[in-house]
Enzyme design. Structure first.
Site, short mmCIF file in Angstrom:
data_model
loop_
_atom_site.label_atom_id
_atom_site.label_comp_id
_atom_site.label_asym_id
_atom_site.label_seq_id
_atom_site.Cartn_x
_atom_site.Cartn_y
_atom_site.Cartn_z
N ASP A 33 1.01 -1.25 -0.29
CA ASP A 33 -0.26 0.25 0.07
C ASP A 33 0.42 1.41 0.45
OD1 ASP A 33 -1.94 -1.57 0.31
OD2 ASP A 33 -3.14 -0.74 2.14
N LYS A 37 -6.90 -5.17 -3.16
CA LYS A 37 -7.64 -5.85 -1.97
C LYS A 37 -8.73 -4.28 -1.59
CE LYS A 37 -3.86 -4.34 0.87
NZ LYS A 37 -5.40 -3.62 1.98
N CYS A 63 -1.92 -2.53 7.75
CA CYS A 63 -1.49 -3.04 6.58
C CYS A 63 -0.55 -4.53 6.47
CB CYS A 63 -2.51 -2.93 5.39
SG CYS A 63 -4.37 -2.52 5.20
C1 VGL Z 1 -4.54 1.41 5.62
C2 VGL Z 1 -6.20 1.39 7.12
C3 VGL Z 1 -7.53 1.15 5.73
C4 VGL Z 1 -3.45 0.60 5.31
C5 VGL Z 1 -5.99 0.85 4.18
O1 VGL Z 1 -2.71 0.36 4.41
O2 VGL Z 1 -3.12 0.04 7.08
N1 VGL Z 1 -5.22 1.39 6.98
N2 VGL Z 1 -7.00 0.99 4.72
#
Ligand code: VGL
Ligand code: ZN
Length: 213
Positions: A16, A114, A159
C-alpha cells in the site's frame, strides 16, 4: 547481526505505498513517503516482488461516510467483527489510490488489489477481514515455490501487520523491515501490532540488516 541475503525463494511484499497514505493523501500516515527510497534500495536484493494496492469502491463499508452517525477513526460492528472507520481513501481509479510516483519497482511481478468487496475490508494481502475470503496471494506464492516473505510499506500497524501475520499463519518465514514501514498508531495499535507479530515468530529487521547488491 550479520547481513542477510534474501534467498531466491523469498518475496518482498510492498504494502500500500499509495498516494492516499502519503502526505496530502486522504489517509496520510506520518512520514509515509519516507519509505519510498528505502524500498527502492531494497528491491534489487529480491528475485520476487509483489505490490499491494488498497482498492476500494466508492461508498465502501470501511468509510465513515458510508455509516450514518459515525465519524472517521470511530469503530462500528460489522458482520465479521469490529471495524475501524476511515476517511474515504484509495477509491478505485483515483489519484489517491495510485502507487506513489517515485516508487521504482520495475521487476515487480504481481500487483494484488484488495478491499474491493463493498461490504468487507481487507487490511491483509492474503485474507479479507471476514477471515474467510482469500485474495489468492497464498496460492500464488506457494505455486511459485516462495518460502519466505519480507513485508514493507504502509501502515505498519494495519495492512503491514495483518499481511505479515497471515503470511506467518500460511507457513511462510516472515520478516517485517521496520524502517521501510510507517504507522498510523492509534490507541496503542503500533505496540500491539509488534507484540502480536513477535509472539508469532515474525522477525523484526532493519533495512541495514540486509546485504544489498
Ligand atoms: C490501511 C487503513 C485502511 C493500510 C488501509 O494500508 O494500512 N489502513 N485501509
Ligand atoms: Zn483501506
Amino acid at each position: 547481526m550479520s547481513h542477510i541475503t534474501p534467498a531466491a525463494d523469498s518475496a518482498l511484499i510492498v504494502v500500500d505505498v499509495q498516494n492516499g497514505f502519503c502526505d496530502g493523501g486522504n489517509l496520510a500516515v506520518a512520514g509515509g513517503a519516507q519509505v519510498v527510497p528505502i524500498i527502492n534500495r531494497l528491491a534489487p536484493a529480491f528475485a520476487n516482488i509483489v505490490i499491494t494496492q488498497d482498492w476500494h469502491p466508492a461508498g465502501h463499508a470501511s468509510f465513515a461516510s458510508a455509516q450514518s452517525g459515525k465519524a472517521a477513526f470511530e469503530t462500528t460492528d460489522m458482520f465479521y467483527g469490529t471495524q475501524v472507520l476511515w476517511p474515504d481513501h484509495c477509491v478505485q481509479g483515483t489519484h489517491d489510490a495510485a502507487l506513489h510516483a517515485d516508487l521504482h519497482l520495475p521487476t515487480a511481478q504481481l500487483i494484488i488489489r484488495k478491499g474491493f468487496h463493498e461490504g468487507i475490508d481487507s487490511y491483509s494481502a492474503f485474507m479479507e477481514a471476514d477471515r474467510k475470503t482469500q485474495t489468492g496471494l497464498e496460492a500464488y506464492l506457494k505455486q511459485r515455490g516462495i518460502r519466505s516473505v519480507y513485508v514493507v510499506g504502509l501502515a505498519t500497524d494495519f495492512c503491514v501487520a495483518w499481511t505479515a501475520l497471515d503470511a506467518r499463519s500460511a507457513g511462510f518465514d516472515t520478516c517485517v523491515i521496520e524502517d521501510a514501514c510507517r504507522a498510523i498508531d492509534m490507541n496503542g495499535s503500533l505496540a500491539a501490532a509488534w507484540a502480536q507479530m513477535q509472539a508469532q515468530g515474525i522477525q523484526r529487521l532493519q533495512s541495514a540488516d540486509l546485504l544489498l547488491p
